[in-house]
Design a protein around this motif. Structure first.
Motif, short mmCIF file in Angstrom:
data_model
loop_
_atom_site.label_atom_id
_atom_site.label_comp_id
_atom_site.label_asym_id
_atom_site.label_seq_id
_atom_site.Cartn_x
_atom_site.Cartn_y
_atom_site.Cartn_z
N ARG A 1 0.85 -1.19 0.00
CA ARG A 1 0.00 0.00 0.00
C ARG A 1 0.89 1.24 0.00
NH1 ARG A 1 -5.44 -0.65 1.45
NH2 ARG A 1 -5.56 1.60 1.75
N ASP A 2 0.38 2.31 -0.60
CA ASP A 2 1.03 3.61 -0.44
C ASP A 2 0.59 4.18 0.89
OD1 ASP A 2 2.46 3.70 -2.83
OD2 ASP A 2 0.68 4.34 -3.95
N VAL A 3 1.54 4.45 1.75
CA VAL A 3 1.22 4.94 3.09
C VAL A 3 2.09 6.15 3.42
CG1 VAL A 3 0.50 2.68 3.95
CG2 VAL A 3 2.90 3.39 4.20
N ALA A 4 1.59 6.93 4.37
CA ALA A 4 2.43 7.95 5.00
C ALA A 4 2.80 7.41 6.38
CB ALA A 4 1.67 9.27 5.13
N THR A 5 4.08 7.45 6.69
CA THR A 5 4.58 6.90 7.94
C THR A 5 5.16 8.01 8.80
OG1 THR A 5 5.16 4.84 6.81
CG2 THR A 5 6.12 5.20 8.99
N ILE A 6 4.74 8.03 10.06
CA ILE A 6 5.31 8.95 11.06
C ILE A 6 6.13 8.14 12.05
CG2 ILE A 6 4.79 10.51 12.98
CD1 ILE A 6 2.27 11.37 11.58
N PHE A 7 7.33 8.60 12.33
CA PHE A 7 8.13 8.06 13.42
C PHE A 7 8.35 9.16 14.45
CE2 PHE A 7 9.35 4.30 11.03
CZ PHE A 7 9.56 3.38 12.03
N THR A 8 8.17 8.82 15.72
CA THR A 8 8.47 9.79 16.78
C THR A 8 9.46 9.16 17.77
OG1 THR A 8 6.82 9.17 18.47
CG2 THR A 8 6.05 10.52 16.61
N ASP A 9 10.25 10.01 18.40
CA ASP A 9 11.22 9.55 19.39
C ASP A 9 11.48 10.70 20.35
OD1 ASP A 9 12.84 7.78 20.65
OD2 ASP A 9 14.44 7.80 19.17
N ILE A 10 11.96 10.38 21.54
CA ILE A 10 12.23 11.39 22.57
C ILE A 10 13.73 11.54 22.74
CG2 ILE A 10 11.86 12.09 24.97
CD1 ILE A 10 9.44 10.20 25.01
N THR A 11 14.22 12.78 22.70
CA THR A 11 15.65 13.01 22.91
C THR A 11 16.01 12.74 24.37
OG1 THR A 11 15.32 15.35 23.44
CG2 THR A 11 15.69 14.78 21.14
N GLY A 12 17.17 12.12 24.58
CA GLY A 12 17.66 11.90 25.93
C GLY A 12 16.86 10.92 26.75
N PHE A 13 16.07 10.07 26.11
CA PHE A 13 15.22 9.17 26.89
C PHE A 13 16.04 8.12 27.63
CE2 PHE A 13 12.35 5.50 27.37
CZ PHE A 13 11.34 6.12 28.09
N THR A 14 17.15 7.68 27.05
CA THR A 14 17.99 6.68 27.71
C THR A 14 18.50 7.19 29.06
OG1 THR A 14 18.69 5.80 25.57
CG2 THR A 14 20.03 5.23 27.47
#
Length: 416
Positions: free
Chosen positions: A172-185
């Motif tokens: 399928r043609d999709v739009a993908t969002i990735f999110t991440d938090i800085t300094g989470f480690t």
């Protein structure tokens, strides 16, 4: 499947007659029969044998009669199908029994052919109820699995239609969002487990609600990272527009959440967001026992790389040209041509801006400076320097100024 019957009657000869009549079915494992001599003994037997499917009960018995037993059975959470047995002339009690929920009745003296036919009819009724309960449980399990990925209304529709446990894998043609938090480690290493759990649950819960409000699909949650899909599983012709609007809403919510944590003394990192649109292999990859609706493919990897690119660029949202060009009335500014890790071709990227920032004078100044940089004009450096001088918090302008100061030219850049 074996059916368990409980006969409740104080007549001493009934047990032997019933066992004789049903001996073949008992021998073949089709029927298991338990006996009790009054209502109290029946209730005790049901506690010991909760698998009982059907109760056949006389009315006139010592200690607790059949009508009182029937009332108790109907009050229980696991209601048992009950056949009431009474004298032919006792129609008043029979009517009372039927009104209290008896499934059927028989008259004495018992005609065993009639008894067997009535039990057969009741067993068919029980099997039908079992099938209804089985389907209901399957629908509930499907809905629970789907609710992790899809908005409540979509999850309900998929579960009701039976599609929930078998969404086919497809391109399928999709739009993908990735999110991440800085300094989470660092936060994981320093925060108490109970505080971290509460904090992360609140964050992920809030972000997920925003995704569902935009009718997106949560493909994965791995710690603090969230992967979101648009145009899957159903068609969303405006999927790029939805993805950009969702990213703005996620960014605003995450910034507000971060400020609230800072007010309580907790250092919570900024949320970085990457978006790309393109073909992906989408569907349930969890097999028969685990529902895992997700997506794989190069376009998914690009979205993840764009999320990581924010760290170098100083931005919080970075989208590819495929998203910027497909989204309706896209408002943003060019980032440049990114040479992302693992890719040989450059990718044009943009920073989407909310309307108030897009219309601000500094956005026009950035566009002028960027155009000079793209043309190889030496005036690009002083243009970016002037912009940073007026807006020291413009991280993207600062990024380009540093590049130019270090001898870089043009808008193509290598990001590790």
């Amino acid at each position: 499947m074996s059916t368990t019957l409980l006969f409740v009657d104080d007549e001493p000869d009934l047990e032997a007659l019933v066992l004789q009549k049903f001996r073949r079915r008992i021998r073949d494992g089709e029927v298991t029969i338990i006996f009790a001599r009054d209502g109290l003994e029946a209730l005790a037997a049901l506690e010991q044998h909760p698998q009982v499917d059907m109760v056949v009960s006389d009315i006139n018995m010592p200690r607790m009669d059949g009508l009182s037993l029937l009332t108790k059975l109907q009050e229980a959470e696991d209601k048992k199908s009950t056949i009431i047995v009474s004298a032919y002339g006792d129609m008043s009690n029979i009517r009372t029994a039927m009104n209290r929920g008896a499934f059927d009745f028989l008259t004495k003296p018992i005609d065993f052919a009639d008894l067997e036919a009535t039990i057969g009819k009741t067993i068919r009724h029980i099997e039908m109820l079992r099938e209804v309960r089985r389907r209901q449980m399957e629908a509930e399990r499907a809905h629970a699995a789907l609710s992790r990925h899809f908005s409540p209304e979509l999850a309900k529709r998929l579960a009701a239609s039976g599609e929930g446990e078998g969404i086919e894998v497809q391109w399928r043609d999709v739009a993908t969002i990735f999110t991440d938090i800085t300094g989470f480690t660092s936060l994981v290493e320093t925060a108490p487990p109970e505080a971290l759990g509460k904090l992360l649950n609140e964050y992920v819960g809030g972000m997920t609600e925003i995704v569902f409000a935009h009718e997106g699909t949560v493909a994965k949650i791995i710690g603090d990272a969230i992967q979101v899909l648009f145009n899957a599983p159903g068609d969303q012709p405006d999927y790029a527009t939805r993805a950009v609007a969702c990213a703005h809403a996620l960014d605003a919510w995450a910034q507000e959440f971060r400020a609230r944590q800072r007010a309580t003394g907790i250092t919570f990192g900024a949320t970085r967001i990457g978006i790309h649109a393109g073909p992906a292999l989408v569907g349930n990859f969890g097999g028969n026992r685990y529902f895992d609706y997700t997506a794989y493919g190069d376009s998914i990897n690009i979205a993840a790389r764009l999320e990581a690119a924010n760290k170098h660029l100083g931005t919080r949202i970075c989208v590819s040209a495929s998203v910027a060009e497909a989204a309706e009335n896209f408002q943003g500014r060019p980032v440049g041509e990114l040479m992302l890790r693992g890719r040989s071709e450059p990718l044009r990227a943009f920073e989407p801006l909310p309307p108030e920032k897009y219309q601000a004078p500094e956005t026009a100044l950035y566009a002028e400076a960027f155009a000079k940089m793209a043309a190889g004009d030496a005036a690009a450096m002083p243009a970016f320097a002037a912009l940073v001088g007026m807006h020291a918090d413009d991280s993207l302008a600062g990024f380009h100024l540093r590049r130019l100061l270090n001898g870089a030219k043009g808008i193509r850049m290598q990001l590790e």
